[in-house]
Design a protein around this motif. Sequence first.
Motif, PDB file in Angstrom:
ATOM      1  N   TYR A 264       2.510   3.216 -12.878  1.00 31.12           N
ATOM      2  CA  TYR A 264       2.576   4.675 -12.930  1.00 31.12           C
ATOM      3  C   TYR A 264       2.279   5.320 -11.580  1.00 31.12           C
ATOM      4  N   ARG A 265       1.558   4.607 -10.709  1.00 33.81           N
ATOM      5  CA  ARG A 265       1.214   5.192  -9.410  1.00 33.81           C
ATOM      6  C   ARG A 265       2.445   5.364  -8.523  1.00 33.81           C
ATOM      7  N   GLY A 266       3.523   4.706  -8.874  1.00 32.63           N
ATOM      8  CA  GLY A 266       4.744   4.847  -8.094  1.00 32.63           C
ATOM      9  C   GLY A 266       5.734   5.836  -8.673  1.00 32.63           C
ATOM     10  N   ASN A 267       5.303   6.657  -9.656  1.00 30.87           N
ATOM     11  CA  ASN A 267       6.235   7.576 -10.321  1.00 30.87           C
ATOM     12  C   ASN A 267       6.957   8.479  -9.332  1.00 30.87           C
ATOM     13  N   TRP A 268       6.193   9.071  -8.399  1.00 32.76           N
ATOM     14  CA  TRP A 268       6.825   9.997  -7.459  1.00 32.76           C
ATOM     15  C   TRP A 268       7.787   9.270  -6.529  1.00 32.76           C
ATOM     16  N   LEU A 269       7.430   8.072  -6.092  1.00 32.86           N
ATOM     17  CA  LEU A 269       8.260   7.337  -5.145  1.00 32.86           C
ATOM     18  C   LEU A 269       9.606   6.949  -5.758  1.00 32.86           C
ATOM     19  N   ARG A 270       9.625   6.750  -7.060  1.00 29.94           N
ATOM     20  CA  ARG A 270      10.876   6.306  -7.698  1.00 29.94           C
ATOM     21  C   ARG A 270      11.975   7.357  -7.618  1.00 29.94           C
TER      22      ARG A 270
ATOM     23  N   ILE B 248      13.766  -0.238   0.158  1.00 25.79           N
ATOM     24  CA  ILE B 248      12.354  -0.062   0.503  1.00 25.79           C
ATOM     25  C   ILE B 248      11.575  -0.501  -0.728  1.00 25.79           C
ATOM     26  N   LEU B 249      10.922  -1.636  -0.632  1.00 25.55           N
ATOM     27  CA  LEU B 249      10.245  -2.243  -1.771  1.00 25.55           C
ATOM     28  C   LEU B 249       8.763  -1.899  -1.719  1.00 25.55           C
ATOM     29  N   VAL B 250       8.256  -1.294  -2.804  1.00 28.10           N
ATOM     30  CA  VAL B 250       6.861  -0.870  -2.864  1.00 28.10           C
ATOM     31  C   VAL B 250       6.199  -1.506  -4.085  1.00 28.10           C
ATOM     32  N   PRO B 251       5.357  -2.505  -3.879  1.00 32.02           N
ATOM     33  CA  PRO B 251       4.642  -3.103  -5.019  1.00 32.02           C
ATOM     34  C   PRO B 251       3.371  -2.337  -5.350  1.00 32.02           C
ATOM     35  N   THR B 252       2.982  -2.369  -6.621  1.00 28.75           N
ATOM     36  CA  THR B 252       1.747  -1.750  -7.060  1.00 28.75           C
ATOM     37  C   THR B 252       1.263  -2.444  -8.317  1.00 28.75           C
ATOM     38  N   ARG B 253      -0.050  -2.537  -8.457  1.00 31.57           N
ATOM     39  CA  ARG B 253      -0.601  -3.142  -9.672  1.00 31.57           C
ATOM     40  C   ARG B 253      -0.486  -2.198 -10.857  1.00 31.57           C
ATOM     41  N   ARG B 254      -0.455  -0.893 -10.587  1.00 30.92           N
ATOM     42  CA  ARG B 254      -0.363   0.111 -11.654  1.00 30.92           C
ATOM     43  C   ARG B 254       0.955   0.862 -11.481  1.00 30.92           C
TER      44      ARG B 254
ATOM     45  N   PRO C 298      15.661   7.934  -2.959  1.00 27.52           N
ATOM     46  CA  PRO C 298      16.753   6.959  -2.903  1.00 27.52           C
ATOM     47  C   PRO C 298      16.359   5.745  -2.082  1.00 27.52           C
ATOM     48  N   THR C 299      16.810   4.590  -2.513  1.00 27.35           N
ATOM     49  CA  THR C 299      16.610   3.268  -1.897  1.00 27.35           C
ATOM     50  C   THR C 299      15.187   2.737  -2.065  1.00 27.35           C
ATOM     51  N   VAL C 300      14.292   3.501  -2.699  1.00 19.25           N
ATOM     52  CA  VAL C 300      12.931   3.009  -2.928  1.00 19.25           C
ATOM     53  C   VAL C 300      12.877   2.308  -4.283  1.00 19.25           C
ATOM     54  N   GLU C 301      12.356   1.100  -4.277  1.00 21.03           N
ATOM     55  CA  GLU C 301      12.202   0.335  -5.520  1.00 21.03           C
ATOM     56  C   GLU C 301      10.720   0.006  -5.705  1.00 21.03           C
ATOM     57  N   VAL C 302      10.144   0.532  -6.771  1.00 18.99           N
ATOM     58  CA  VAL C 302       8.743   0.274  -7.091  1.00 18.99           C
ATOM     59  C   VAL C 302       8.672  -0.866  -8.090  1.00 18.99           C
ATOM     60  N   VAL C 303       7.875  -1.887  -7.781  1.00 22.39           N
ATOM     61  CA  VAL C 303       7.735  -3.048  -8.667  1.00 22.39           C
ATOM     62  C   VAL C 303       6.259  -3.280  -8.955  1.00 22.39           C
ATOM     63  N   GLN C 304       5.983  -3.785 -10.140  1.00 30.98           N
ATOM     64  CA  GLN C 304       4.604  -4.089 -10.504  1.00 30.98           C
ATOM     65  C   GLN C 304       4.265  -5.491 -10.007  1.00 30.98           C
TER      66      GLN C 304
ATOM     67  N   GLY D  71       0.821  -1.210   0.000  1.00 35.55           N
ATOM     68  CA  GLY D  71       0.000   0.000   0.000  1.00 35.55           C
ATOM     69  C   GLY D  71       0.850   1.254   0.000  1.00 35.55           C
ATOM     70  N   GLY D  72       2.091   1.131  -0.433  1.00 30.55           N
ATOM     71  CA  GLY D  72       3.038   2.236  -0.337  1.00 30.55           C
ATOM     72  C   GLY D  72       2.816   3.367  -1.316  1.00 30.55           C
ATOM     73  N   THR D  73       1.979   3.173  -2.344  1.00 31.33           N
ATOM     74  CA  THR D  73       1.735   4.267  -3.290  1.00 31.33           C
ATOM     75  C   THR D  73       0.556   5.137  -2.877  1.00 31.33           C
ATOM     76  N   GLY D  74      -0.092   4.798  -1.771  1.00 29.38           N
ATOM     77  CA  GLY D  74      -1.246   5.569  -1.318  1.00 29.38           C
ATOM     78  C   GLY D  74      -0.867   6.766  -0.468  1.00 29.38           C
ATOM     79  N   PHE D  75      -1.880   7.400   0.072  1.00 26.33           N
ATOM     80  CA  PHE D  75      -1.716   8.617   0.868  1.00 26.33           C
ATOM     81  C   PHE D  75      -0.786   8.387   2.058  1.00 26.33           C
ATOM     82  N   VAL D  76      -1.041   7.356   2.832  1.00 30.07           N
ATOM     83  CA  VAL D  76      -0.192   7.058   3.987  1.00 30.07           C
ATOM     84  C   VAL D  76       1.152   6.522   3.524  1.00 30.07           C
ATOM     85  N   GLY D  77       1.140   5.693   2.487  1.00 31.84           N
ATOM     86  CA  GLY D  77       2.363   5.052   2.021  1.00 31.84           C
ATOM     87  C   GLY D  77       3.441   6.024   1.598  1.00 31.84           C
ATOM     88  N   ARG D  78       3.049   7.104   0.945  1.00 32.97           N
ATOM     89  CA  ARG D  78       4.050   8.078   0.514  1.00 32.97           C
ATOM     90  C   ARG D  78       4.736   8.724   1.719  1.00 32.97           C
ATOM     91  N   ALA D  79       3.959   9.027   2.760  1.00 32.55           N
ATOM     92  CA  ALA D  79       4.556   9.600   3.971  1.00 32.55           C
ATOM     93  C   ALA D  79       5.472   8.597   4.654  1.00 32.55           C
TER      94      ALA D  79
END
Length: 317
Positions: free
Chosen positions: A40-46, A32-38, A49-55, A8-16
């Motif tokens: 593009y929702r992880g664009n800002w998180l990418r 810091i591994l953040v999965p998402t089904r979409r 540093p150290t954050v890895e967004v995976v589909q 749930g890291g791409t949501g409102f709480v997750g970004r904080a």
Amino acid sequence: MRNILVLGGTGFVGRAVAERLVRRSGGAGGRILVPTRRFYRGNWLRSLPTVEVVQADVNHPQQLARLVAGCDAVINLVAILHGSEEAFRRTHAELPRHIAESCRAAGVRRVLHVSALGAASDAPSRYLRSKAAGEAVLGSSGLDVTILRPSVLFGAEDRFLNMFAGLQSIFPLMPLAGADAKFQPCWVDDVAEALVRCLDRPETIGQTYECAGPTVYTLKQLVQLAGQWSGHRRPVIGLPGPLGRLQAGVMSLMPGEPLMSGDNLDSMKVPNVATGKLPGLQALGITPAPLEQVAPGYLGRRQGIARLDPLRACARR
């Protein structure tokens, strides 16, 4: 613990939470591994540093197991506010069960889970009952679990105050279901900080923390403040029960994610305030930020603009 899986890291709480975790690491490595089904929702998180967004689909047990493997801890923020009985069960109860199974299989012991104030097996709403079911699953998992129960959360990207500010920028008055419902709003950054502190403090294992701000408000008071701070204050008229239920039904049928549902009204039958029977943010060394200290800034800048395009189109017609 350097490798953290944030569900749930791409949501409102997750970004904080992601921001706080990056600050915690201080560039000392880890992931810091953040999965998402979409994706593009992880664009800002990418950009962090150290954050890895995976589909990936965390509701798929095999995919979840692969994500958990190699991590030191799991933070679960996944939640929904609207849906069927099955949707609530799948999100709030089945997912925690799959998390526990994956953690045990991978030898990962540390789990932090965000629930909700008022969660109880006999609560009046599907939302709160399913939240209680998720707590029970993790509580009996044998893992090192910490649970946080926040009240409604506010912050620059919240859908709560922004929604009511946006509605008042469209309509000349605000008929309001559940006007007398009580809330104790908590700043999203305080909850994110609480999660990070729990991660680093073994004494928080097995504990449940109530995350609430310093002041209790009625829903009507919060709507009035949202209008005032955004520059669109309108008269707020509390609706009696049957009319409130009708309003929620109409809103639940509108395009996009519902603004309110009957299950939301059922949740509001339980005061969304700290009971005082469990430790709060102060037990973690956090002084909760007052709503009046944070919300006027972001509501004033945005002038109450929220994701209300379908409503704006209806108003124009």
